[in-house]
Motif scaffolding. Structure first.
Motif, PDB file in Angstrom:
ATOM      1  N   ALA A  76       0.804  -1.219   0.000  1.00  0.00           N
ATOM      2  CA  ALA A  76       0.000   0.000   0.000  1.00  0.00           C
ATOM      3  C   ALA A  76       0.840   1.273   0.000  1.00  0.00           C
ATOM      4  O   ALA A  76       0.371   2.335  -0.413  1.00  0.00           O
ATOM      5  N   SER A  77       2.070   1.191   0.473  1.00  0.00           N
ATOM      6  CA  SER A  77       2.938   2.385   0.517  1.00  0.00           C
ATOM      7  C   SER A  77       4.381   1.965   0.775  1.00  0.00           C
ATOM      8  O   SER A  77       4.647   0.829   1.210  1.00  0.00           O
ATOM      9  N   GLY A  78       5.273   2.913   0.556  1.00  0.00           N
ATOM     10  CA  GLY A  78       6.676   2.684   0.908  1.00  0.00           C
ATOM     11  C   GLY A  78       6.819   2.558   2.417  1.00  0.00           C
ATOM     12  O   GLY A  78       7.651   1.790   2.909  1.00  0.00           O
ATOM     13  N   THR A  79       6.011   3.296   3.141  1.00  0.00           N
ATOM     14  CA  THR A  79       6.064   3.238   4.608  1.00  0.00           C
ATOM     15  C   THR A  79       5.700   1.830   5.090  1.00  0.00           C
ATOM     16  O   THR A  79       6.333   1.293   6.002  1.00  0.00           O
ATOM     17  N   ALA A  80       4.670   1.242   4.466  1.00  0.00           N
ATOM     18  CA  ALA A  80       4.281  -0.134   4.821  1.00  0.00           C
ATOM     19  C   ALA A  80       5.445  -1.083   4.540  1.00  0.00           C
ATOM     20  O   ALA A  80       5.728  -2.000   5.329  1.00  0.00           O
TER      21      ALA A  80
ATOM     22  N   GLY B 126      -0.507   5.924  -5.020  1.00  0.00           N
ATOM     23  CA  GLY B 126      -0.110   5.612  -3.661  1.00  0.00           C
ATOM     24  C   GLY B 126       0.261   4.140  -3.643  1.00  0.00           C
ATOM     25  O   GLY B 126      -0.534   3.310  -4.091  1.00  0.00           O
ATOM     26  N   GLY B 127       1.450   3.828  -3.177  1.00  0.00           N
ATOM     27  CA  GLY B 127       1.849   2.421  -3.159  1.00  0.00           C
ATOM     28  C   GLY B 127       3.329   2.288  -2.869  1.00  0.00           C
ATOM     29  O   GLY B 127       4.050   3.285  -2.769  1.00  0.00           O
ATOM     30  N   GLY B 128       3.752   1.048  -2.708  1.00  0.00           N
ATOM     31  CA  GLY B 128       5.166   0.801  -2.435  1.00  0.00           C
ATOM     32  C   GLY B 128       5.506  -0.636  -2.755  1.00  0.00           C
ATOM     33  O   GLY B 128       4.631  -1.403  -3.189  1.00  0.00           O
TER      34      GLY B 128
ATOM     35  N   THR C 210      16.485  12.822   5.778  1.00  0.00           N
ATOM     36  CA  THR C 210      15.527  12.011   5.024  1.00  0.00           C
ATOM     37  C   THR C 210      14.117  12.498   5.313  1.00  0.00           C
ATOM     38  O   THR C 210      13.910  13.415   6.109  1.00  0.00           O
ATOM     39  N   PHE C 211      13.158  11.863   4.684  1.00  0.00           N
ATOM     40  CA  PHE C 211      11.747  12.104   4.971  1.00  0.00           C
ATOM     41  C   PHE C 211      11.374  11.295   6.212  1.00  0.00           C
ATOM     42  O   PHE C 211      11.922  10.213   6.431  1.00  0.00           O
ATOM     43  N   SER C 212      10.409  11.800   6.970  1.00  0.00           N
ATOM     44  CA  SER C 212      10.092  11.195   8.272  1.00  0.00           C
ATOM     45  C   SER C 212       9.684   9.722   8.179  1.00  0.00           C
ATOM     46  O   SER C 212       9.857   8.967   9.143  1.00  0.00           O
ATOM     47  N   ALA C 213       9.153   9.301   7.029  1.00  0.00           N
ATOM     48  CA  ALA C 213       8.689   7.913   6.903  1.00  0.00           C
ATOM     49  C   ALA C 213       9.805   6.918   7.226  1.00  0.00           C
ATOM     50  O   ALA C 213       9.543   5.873   7.821  1.00  0.00           O
ATOM     51  N   SER C 214      11.056   7.242   6.834  1.00  0.00           N
ATOM     52  CA  SER C 214      12.177   6.320   7.094  1.00  0.00           C
ATOM     53  C   SER C 214      12.283   6.036   8.586  1.00  0.00           C
ATOM     54  O   SER C 214      12.596   4.919   8.988  1.00  0.00           O
TER      55      SER C 214
ATOM     56  N   ASN D 207       4.253  11.852  -5.738  1.00  0.00           N
ATOM     57  CA  ASN D 207       5.347  12.742  -6.146  1.00  0.00           C
ATOM     58  C   ASN D 207       6.568  11.983  -6.668  1.00  0.00           C
ATOM     59  O   ASN D 207       7.553  12.602  -7.059  1.00  0.00           O
ATOM     60  N   LYS D 208       6.521  10.670  -6.688  1.00  0.00           N
ATOM     61  CA  LYS D 208       7.714   9.903  -7.053  1.00  0.00           C
ATOM     62  C   LYS D 208       7.879   9.806  -8.581  1.00  0.00           C
ATOM     63  O   LYS D 208       6.997  10.187  -9.326  1.00  0.00           O
ATOM     64  N   ILE D 209       9.005   9.221  -8.991  1.00  0.00           N
ATOM     65  CA  ILE D 209       9.344   9.226 -10.422  1.00  0.00           C
ATOM     66  C   ILE D 209       8.312   8.433 -11.226  1.00  0.00           C
ATOM     67  O   ILE D 209       7.989   8.790 -12.352  1.00  0.00           O
TER      68      ILE D 209
ATOM     69  N   GLU E 140      17.531  -0.977   2.571  1.00  0.00           N
ATOM     70  CA  GLU E 140      17.784   0.151   1.663  1.00  0.00           C
ATOM     71  C   GLU E 140      16.475   0.879   1.387  1.00  0.00           C
ATOM     72  O   GLU E 140      15.579   0.324   0.741  1.00  0.00           O
ATOM     73  N   ASP E 141      16.370   2.101   1.847  1.00  0.00           N
ATOM     74  CA  ASP E 141      15.192   2.918   1.570  1.00  0.00           C
ATOM     75  C   ASP E 141      15.433   3.626   0.231  1.00  0.00           C
ATOM     76  O   ASP E 141      16.020   4.708   0.172  1.00  0.00           O
ATOM     77  N   ALA E 142      14.982   2.958  -0.842  1.00  0.00           N
ATOM     78  CA  ALA E 142      15.179   3.497  -2.192  1.00  0.00           C
ATOM     79  C   ALA E 142      13.888   4.147  -2.697  1.00  0.00           C
ATOM     80  O   ALA E 142      13.650   4.229  -3.908  1.00  0.00           O
ATOM     81  N   ALA E 143      13.080   4.644  -1.749  1.00  0.00           N
ATOM     82  CA  ALA E 143      11.774   5.220  -2.099  1.00  0.00           C
ATOM     83  C   ALA E 143      11.892   6.306  -3.178  1.00  0.00           C
ATOM     84  O   ALA E 143      11.012   6.438  -4.025  1.00  0.00           O
ATOM     85  N   GLU E 144      12.988   7.068  -3.128  1.00  0.00           N
ATOM     86  CA  GLU E 144      13.135   8.192  -4.061  1.00  0.00           C
ATOM     87  C   GLU E 144      14.033   7.832  -5.241  1.00  0.00           C
ATOM     88  O   GLU E 144      14.321   8.692  -6.069  1.00  0.00           O
ATOM     89  N   ALA E 145      14.492   6.591  -5.295  1.00  0.00           N
ATOM     90  CA  ALA E 145      15.628   6.298  -6.189  1.00  0.00           C
ATOM     91  C   ALA E 145      15.361   5.255  -7.266  1.00  0.00           C
ATOM     92  O   ALA E 145      16.305   4.732  -7.857  1.00  0.00           O
TER      93      ALA E 145
ATOM     94  N   LEU F 171      10.665   0.533  -2.117  1.00  0.00           N
ATOM     95  CA  LEU F 171      10.331   1.536  -3.144  1.00  0.00           C
ATOM     96  C   LEU F 171       9.035   2.229  -2.754  1.00  0.00           C
ATOM     97  O   LEU F 171       8.217   1.661  -2.035  1.00  0.00           O
ATOM     98  N   SER F 172       8.854   3.453  -3.265  1.00  0.00           N
ATOM     99  CA  SER F 172       7.579   4.158  -3.067  1.00  0.00           C
ATOM    100  C   SER F 172       7.021   4.567  -4.423  1.00  0.00           C
ATOM    101  O   SER F 172       7.776   5.000  -5.301  1.00  0.00           O
ATOM    102  N   PHE F 173       5.697   4.441  -4.553  1.00  0.00           N
ATOM    103  CA  PHE F 173       5.010   4.924  -5.765  1.00  0.00           C
ATOM    104  C   PHE F 173       4.008   6.002  -5.363  1.00  0.00           C
ATOM    105  O   PHE F 173       2.923   6.124  -5.929  1.00  0.00           O
TER     106      PHE F 173
END
Ligand SMILES: Cc1ncc(COP(=O)(O)O)c(C=O)c1O
Length: 384
Positions: A56-60, A196-198, A83-87, A189-191, A160-165, A184-186
């Protein structure tokens, strides 16, 4: 008012409808389904990893990674402060305590020297952290040739938090493949986005199977609902996976577009004294998710906040770089190793609009406003 220019807005590639229609036609609109399976497989193939589970998200994904690393109440977890607070939030979900580490000024990612010193000291104290979360900030990989051996030496799982990468690489190996697990995060705002997803990635089949089980309420195999563990509702829906498949078809174009945006900013602003850009480490290729600048007010004649406000006046969104976690009220009692690098980046740094659907004219407008602010600052100085 002219159309607002956003930092990194979501946009469709054109192929999503095809996949979404397929999902509707097959009547698979519930969570899970063939689109989820295909999205997981296609992403794993693209990244070069054996297994993945869409969530459901990168945070999950981060939360499940920590659970699978065995993190529980009172454990210490290393995390990059910048980093972003989610990490860091996911650490607290498990009742564990973040220990923040400052950035390396050459990459803006976790400083391997500080990490090494901390682990050596922690080992002597007999209190090693339970996991290390390394973040690939703004689309640039951390220095894994330093970080991976350190984690191996002390037997600590690396996440590895590659949410932005997504789409970035380190020595030709893709972001998301360096830890025991990758995230990963989707998010919008991501690439690429699923709105919403991860995703959780790993070469370890058992870990991903366990993640899938936990993400579907930890339902034991039985005809009735049987549970012997606490589970979560963290799975991605089949419809959103269809959007993700459409987006994934254009990931390489997106990376090229992001890098082109960076190049234009760089080429048209580099002559201004007092502006510098996020460095690209020689070891890899950043996806340049957001173009980030650092403004030295004494040389530029204005602060990053002056620039932000000048852009905002023209209906253009920009944003200060991440405020480090050790400066966040919610994490004020956490341990911090170093701090001056990320503090300065926050004080002087700004993310510029970097949407892959931004036109060249729109980007020129952003550049002109920054140049105008620079010239105004110089004029004031020459009159003094
Ligand atoms: C570095 C980092 N980690 C984790 C996340 C969390 O991802 P999500 O928003 O999909 O939960 C994000 C972004 O949102 C992020 O930028």
């Amino acid at each position: 008012m002219t159309k607002r220019i956003y930092l990194s807005p979501p946009h469709m590639s054109g192929r999503e409808k095809e996949f979404v229609n397929e999902a509707f036609d097959s009547n698979w609109i519930a969570p899970l389904g063939p689109m989820v399976d295909a999205f997981e497989r296609e992403m794993a193939d693209y990244i070069g990893i054996k297994h993945s589970t869409a969530l459901a998200s990168g945070t999950a994904a981060l939360h499940l990674a920590l659970i699978l690393a065995g993190v529980s109440q009172g454990d210490e977890i290393i995390c990059s402060s910048f980093t972003f607070s989610a990490s860091a939030n996911a650490i607290v979900y498990q009742g564990a305590r973040p220990v923040f580490i400052d950035s390396d000024e050459k990459t803006w990612n976790i400083d391997p020297d500080l990490l090494s010193e901390f682990l050596e000291d922690a080992s002597k104290r007999g209190k090693l952290p339970k996991a290390v979360i390394a973040v690939d900030l703004y689309g640039q990989c951390a220095d894994y040739d330093r970080i991976v051996p350190l984690c191996e030496e002390y037997g600590i799982p690396l996440i590895e938090d590659a949410a932005e990468a997504l789409g970035a690489s380190y020595k030709k190996k893709m972001a998301g493949t360096f830890g025991k697990m990758g995230v990963l995060s989707f998010n919008g705002n991501k690439i690429i986005t699923t709105s919403g997803g991860g995703m959780l990635l790993s070469d370890d089949k058992e870990l991903i199977e366990k993640a899938r089980f936990l993400a579907t309420q930890a339902r034991d195999p039985a005809p009735h609902y049987e549970h012997s563990e606490i589970g979560y509702n963290y799975r991605m829906s089949n419809i959103l996976a269809a959007v993700g498949r459409g987006q994934l078809t254009v990931i390489e174009e997106r990376v090229s577009a992001k890098r082109k945006i960076f190049d234009k900013y760089f080429n048209e602003l580099k002559d201004l004294s007092g502006i510098s850009f996020m460095p690209e480490a020689p070891y890899g290729r950043s996806n340049r998710w957001l173009t980030c600048i650092v403004v030295e007010p004494s040389a530029f004649g204005a602060t990053r906040e002056d620039i932000r406000l000048a852009l905002e006046e023209e209906n253009i969104e920009s944003r200060p770089l991440w405020k480090p976690m050790h400066l966040q009220p919610v994490f004020k009692d956490c341990r911090m190793i170093g701090g001056s690098v990320s503090e300065e980046l926050f004080e002087k740094g700004l993310c510029l609009p970097s949407g892959t659907n931004m036109s060249a004219e729109e980007q020129t407008r952003v550049i002109e406003i920054i140049r105008k602010r620079y010239n105004e600052g110089r004029k004031v100085r020459s009159e003094m």
